[in-house]
Design a protein around this motif. Structure first.
Motif, short mmCIF file in Angstrom:
data_model
loop_
_atom_site.label_atom_id
_atom_site.label_comp_id
_atom_site.label_asym_id
_atom_site.label_seq_id
_atom_site.Cartn_x
_atom_site.Cartn_y
_atom_site.Cartn_z
N CYS A 152 35.62 53.09 44.15
CA CYS A 152 35.63 52.65 42.75
C CYS A 152 34.22 52.31 42.28
O CYS A 152 33.80 52.74 41.21
CB CYS A 152 36.55 51.43 42.64
SG CYS A 152 36.79 50.81 40.99
N LYS A 153 33.48 51.57 43.09
CA LYS A 153 32.11 51.19 42.72
C LYS A 153 31.20 52.41 42.69
O LYS A 153 30.33 52.54 41.83
CB LYS A 153 31.59 50.14 43.69
CG LYS A 153 32.24 48.78 43.52
CD LYS A 153 31.84 47.84 44.64
CE LYS A 153 32.42 46.47 44.55
NZ LYS A 153 33.80 46.34 44.30
N GLU A 154 31.39 53.33 43.63
CA GLU A 154 30.58 54.54 43.68
C GLU A 154 30.82 55.41 42.46
O GLU A 154 29.88 55.96 41.88
CB GLU A 154 30.93 55.30 44.97
CG GLU A 154 29.90 56.25 45.45
CD GLU A 154 28.54 55.66 45.71
OE1 GLU A 154 27.56 56.36 45.43
OE2 GLU A 154 28.43 54.50 46.15
N THR A 198 34.88 43.89 48.87
CA THR A 198 33.45 43.82 49.14
C THR A 198 32.75 45.16 48.99
O THR A 198 31.53 45.22 48.98
CB THR A 198 33.19 43.28 50.56
OG1 THR A 198 33.80 44.13 51.51
CG2 THR A 198 33.68 41.87 50.71
N GLY A 199 33.53 46.24 48.90
CA GLY A 199 32.94 47.56 48.68
C GLY A 199 32.54 48.27 49.95
O GLY A 199 31.64 49.12 49.93
N GLY A 245 37.65 50.02 47.17
CA GLY A 245 36.62 49.36 46.37
C GLY A 245 35.30 50.09 46.41
O GLY A 245 34.58 50.15 45.41
N PHE A 246 34.95 50.64 47.56
CA PHE A 246 33.72 51.42 47.68
C PHE A 246 33.77 52.64 46.78
O PHE A 246 32.83 52.94 46.04
CB PHE A 246 33.50 51.84 49.14
CG PHE A 246 32.33 52.76 49.32
CD1 PHE A 246 31.05 52.26 49.31
CD2 PHE A 246 32.53 54.11 49.50
CE1 PHE A 246 29.96 53.10 49.49
CE2 PHE A 246 31.45 54.96 49.68
CZ PHE A 246 30.17 54.46 49.66
N HIS A 262 40.42 49.25 41.45
CA HIS A 262 40.22 47.82 41.32
C HIS A 262 41.56 47.11 41.30
O HIS A 262 41.75 46.12 42.00
CB HIS A 262 39.41 47.53 40.06
CG HIS A 262 39.22 46.09 39.77
ND1 HIS A 262 38.26 45.35 40.40
CD2 HIS A 262 39.88 45.26 38.96
CE1 HIS A 262 38.34 44.10 39.95
NE2 HIS A 262 39.31 44.03 39.07
N PHE A 303 31.77 54.31 39.53
CA PHE A 303 31.17 53.59 38.41
C PHE A 303 29.67 53.87 38.34
O PHE A 303 29.12 54.18 37.28
CB PHE A 303 31.43 52.10 38.55
CG PHE A 303 30.70 51.26 37.54
CD1 PHE A 303 31.13 51.19 36.24
CD2 PHE A 303 29.57 50.55 37.91
CE1 PHE A 303 30.46 50.43 35.30
CE2 PHE A 303 28.89 49.79 36.98
CZ PHE A 303 29.34 49.73 35.68
N PHE A 304 28.98 53.78 39.49
CA PHE A 304 27.54 54.03 39.50
C PHE A 304 27.21 55.48 39.14
O PHE A 304 26.22 55.75 38.45
CB PHE A 304 26.94 53.67 40.86
CG PHE A 304 26.89 52.19 41.11
CD1 PHE A 304 26.48 51.31 40.12
CD2 PHE A 304 27.27 51.67 42.33
CE1 PHE A 304 26.44 49.95 40.34
CE2 PHE A 304 27.23 50.31 42.56
CZ PHE A 304 26.81 49.45 41.56
N SER A 357 38.01 46.03 50.87
CA SER A 357 37.91 46.85 49.67
C SER A 357 37.19 46.10 48.57
O SER A 357 36.37 46.68 47.85
CB SER A 357 39.30 47.26 49.22
OG SER A 357 39.23 48.15 48.15
N LYS A 370 43.15 44.25 44.07
CA LYS A 370 43.38 42.93 43.45
C LYS A 370 44.86 42.59 43.44
O LYS A 370 45.25 41.46 43.72
CB LYS A 370 42.84 42.92 42.01
CG LYS A 370 41.36 42.85 41.90
CD LYS A 370 40.87 41.47 42.21
CE LYS A 370 39.42 41.38 41.77
NZ LYS A 370 39.01 40.05 41.47
#
Length: 77
Positions: free
Chosen positions: A59-61, A49-50, A56-57, A1, A63-64, A47, A5
């Protein structure tokens, strides 16, 4: 993240320095003026937007996956 950023915030500073203004109507043609910064901005935006395969993808993956793992542990407790 923080990687994408930070890159997007650094891009803002570079554009402000190169163009000398923050007025949105005077910021046209940035792709030809600062092409490397434009490329970094596009990658950072993708990144954020994922979109795969960007940071970013991932990172979000992650997290889930952690949320699902915690949920499964709590279900068996």
């Amino acid at each position: 993240h923080s990687t994408y950023k930070g890159a997007l915030h650094m891009k803002d500073g570079i554009v402000d320095h190169e163009v000398g203004t923050r007025h949105i109507r005077r910021l046209g043609g940035l792709m030809s003026l600062v092409p490397i910064t434009f490329t970094i901005a596009v990658i950072g935006s993708f990144s954020m937007t994922g979109l795969p395969p960007f940071n970013g993808f991932l990172c979000k993956e992650m997290f889930f996956a952690a949320v699902w793992a915690i949920r499964d542990v709590e279900a068996f407790s």
